[in-house]
Design an enzyme around this catalytic site. Structure first.
Site, PDB file in Angstrom:
ATOM      1  N   ASP A 105       0.798  -1.233   0.000  1.00 50.83           N
ATOM      2  CA  ASP A 105       0.000   0.000   0.000  1.00 50.83           C
ATOM      3  C   ASP A 105       0.830   1.283   0.000  1.00 50.83           C
ATOM      4  O   ASP A 105       0.471   2.287   0.639  1.00 50.83           O
ATOM      5  CB  ASP A 105      -0.979  -0.015   1.168  1.00 50.83           C
ATOM      6  CG  ASP A 105      -2.201  -0.868   0.830  1.00 50.83           C
ATOM      7  OD1 ASP A 105      -2.579  -0.914  -0.358  1.00 50.83           O
ATOM      8  OD2 ASP A 105      -2.756  -1.493   1.743  1.00 50.83           O
ATOM      9  N   ASP A 165      -7.550  -3.638  -4.688  1.00 49.02           N
ATOM     10  CA  ASP A 165      -7.179  -2.346  -4.102  1.00 49.02           C
ATOM     11  C   ASP A 165      -5.851  -1.821  -4.659  1.00 49.02           C
ATOM     12  O   ASP A 165      -5.618  -0.618  -4.716  1.00 49.02           O
ATOM     13  CB  ASP A 165      -7.020  -2.444  -2.580  1.00 49.02           C
ATOM     14  CG  ASP A 165      -8.031  -3.352  -1.915  1.00 49.02           C
ATOM     15  OD1 ASP A 165      -8.508  -4.298  -2.567  1.00 49.02           O
ATOM     16  OD2 ASP A 165      -8.342  -3.149  -0.735  1.00 49.02           O
TER      17      ASP A 165
HETATM   18  N1  GLY Z   1      -7.413  -1.431   1.032  1.00 49.83           N
HETATM   19  C1  GLY Z   1      -8.138  -1.983   2.124  1.00 49.83           C
HETATM   20  C2  GLY Z   1      -9.526  -1.488   2.203  1.00 49.83           C
HETATM   21  O1  GLY Z   1     -10.067  -0.935   1.262  1.00 49.83           O
HETATM   22  O2  GLY Z   1     -10.118  -1.664   3.248  1.00 49.83           O
END
Ligand code: GLY
Length: 393
Positions: A105, A165
């Site tokens: 992330d 994501d």
């Molecule tokens: N990227 C994790 C979420 O959207 O909760």
């Protein structure tokens, strides 16, 4: 399926006055939060309406710094610039000391804090931090399968998967290629989205949250949910990561295949909205359900739609823009916080995670604010107020 794009057009659109009022309110909340959240960060989600302060950990702290940068752009008040610049130092420290960065992330964390700082103020520490974060992200690229491994130790067979994501982490790599001249970052981002699109988009245009690949052959094996209701359902936020993630890669790569993918994934999102246009946390649930909403999914989707409208033929763009204006109004009227004594967040009625028999989550941030909901809501308002807004992504 309870909507069509045409039926959404029968709802009232957000007015400019409403959008301006909502942005004023959001910026006023950011201002009131600054004394607590300059040296500290808000936790990922509020508890009983209020974000507890945390250190710079988790995947979510960049959203708050992004809210401060948006407030700075809107007001030009140096107090916002000073606070966000202070946080840039924290992000540099975090990547240099490798504090909670063994995951993919990096874009969520570094695009909205450090790339934003570099673009807006030329801060060299911010550029350094964001490039280090991009290096960290491409170190997770797996050549067997051509993808960025989301979680866990790289190469661990139990963690050999990507998640939808991650599409929002790719712009950090496109930016890194632009500023460094090294094509490797963008090449890996492009390889990842090609693999991801093959895996996560189902024939009915819903999406898997996560998808495993075979560690020996690199072939996609099976999709499972992490935060959705069940493996075969469409987790609302995952679907919205698809909407915005595809639009962002189209912005950089201009691959015409992404236009069709965008329309398919976006149409699914819009057609499965309930009557009041605020999505439930998973599209298994529809009008009348007592399940909680995830306002953040709508905020993310609006940003993606407004981005993609820049590249679509005008007639198509007008249809999607009209839908985004209706979703925006629903968020402003039903989810915007207007009372700082009840919550220090900006966008109410989000859901971080919901415990179900098939997913792997505990209930977390259910019917609460979350920092990405706050950020994408402010970005969506910014985009309406200034269609020429220069992205942090
Ligand atoms: N990227 C994790 C979420 O959207 O909760």
């Amino acid at each position: 399926m309870s909507q069509t794009i045409e039926s959404i057009k029968t709802y009232p659109a957000a007015t400019t006055e409403q959008i301006k009022g909502a942005m004023d309110e959001a910026v006023s909340i950011v201002r009131q939060d600054l004394p607590v959240f300059t040296d500290k960060f808000p936790d990922s989600n509020s508890k009983d309406g209020f974000y507890p302060p945390t250190e710079n950990v988790e995947w979510t702290t960049g959203f708050w710094t992004g809210c401060i940068w948006l407030s700075y752009e809107y007001t030009k008040d140096p107090a916002f610039r000073e606070a966000a610049t202070k946080q840039v130092d924290s992000f540099l420290n975090r990547i240099e000391k490798r504090i909670d960065v063994n995951h993919h992330d990096m874009g969520f964390l570094y695009s909205l804090s450090c790339v934003a700082a570099y673009k807006l103020t030329g801060n060299e520490n911010a550029k350094k931090a964001a490039l280090l974060a991009a290096d960290n992200l491409i170190s997770r690229f797996r050549t067997v399968g051509n993808f960025l491994q989301a979680w866990g130790t790289t190469g661990d067979p139990k963690e050999y998967r990507l998640i939808i994501d991650c599409l929002l982490n790719l712009p950090l790599l496109y930016w890194a290629t632009e500023v460094s001249g090294n094509p490797d970052y963008a090449a890996k981002a492009e390889a990842h989205i090609q693999t991801a699109m093959k895996c996560v988009v189902r024939p009915d245009n819903s999406t898997y949250h996560t998808h495993f690949l075979d560690i020996k052959t690199g072939e996609p094996t099976y999709g499972v949910t992490h935060q959705g209701n069940r493996n075969g359902s469409a987790w609302a936020r995952g679907q919205s990561w698809g909407v915005y993630g595809i639009a962002l890669s189209y912005r950089y790569l201009k691959n015409p295949e992404y236009i069709d993918l965008f329309c398919r994934v976006t149409d699914y999102f819009l057609e499965h909205l309930p009557e009041d246009l605020v999505p439930y946390w998973d599209f298994d649930f529809d009008t009348g359900s007592t399940e909680p909403r995830d306002s953040s999914a709508s905020a993310v989707a609006i940003c993606g739609i407004l981005e993609m409208c820049k590249y679509l033929p005008e007639e198509k763009a007008a249809t999607y823009r009209a839908a985004a204006e209706r979703l925006m109004r629903a968020l402003i009227e039903k989810c915007a916080n207007t009372d700082f004594t009840k919550s220090n967040g900006i966008l109410l009625h989000g859901t971080y995670a919901r415990d179900t028999p098939t997913n792997t989550c505990k209930n977390r941030g259910v019917d609460e604010c979350n920092t990405w909901g706050d950020y994408f809501y402010m970005e969506a308002l910014t985009r309406f107020l200034n269609p020429d807004w220069k992205l942090y992504w």
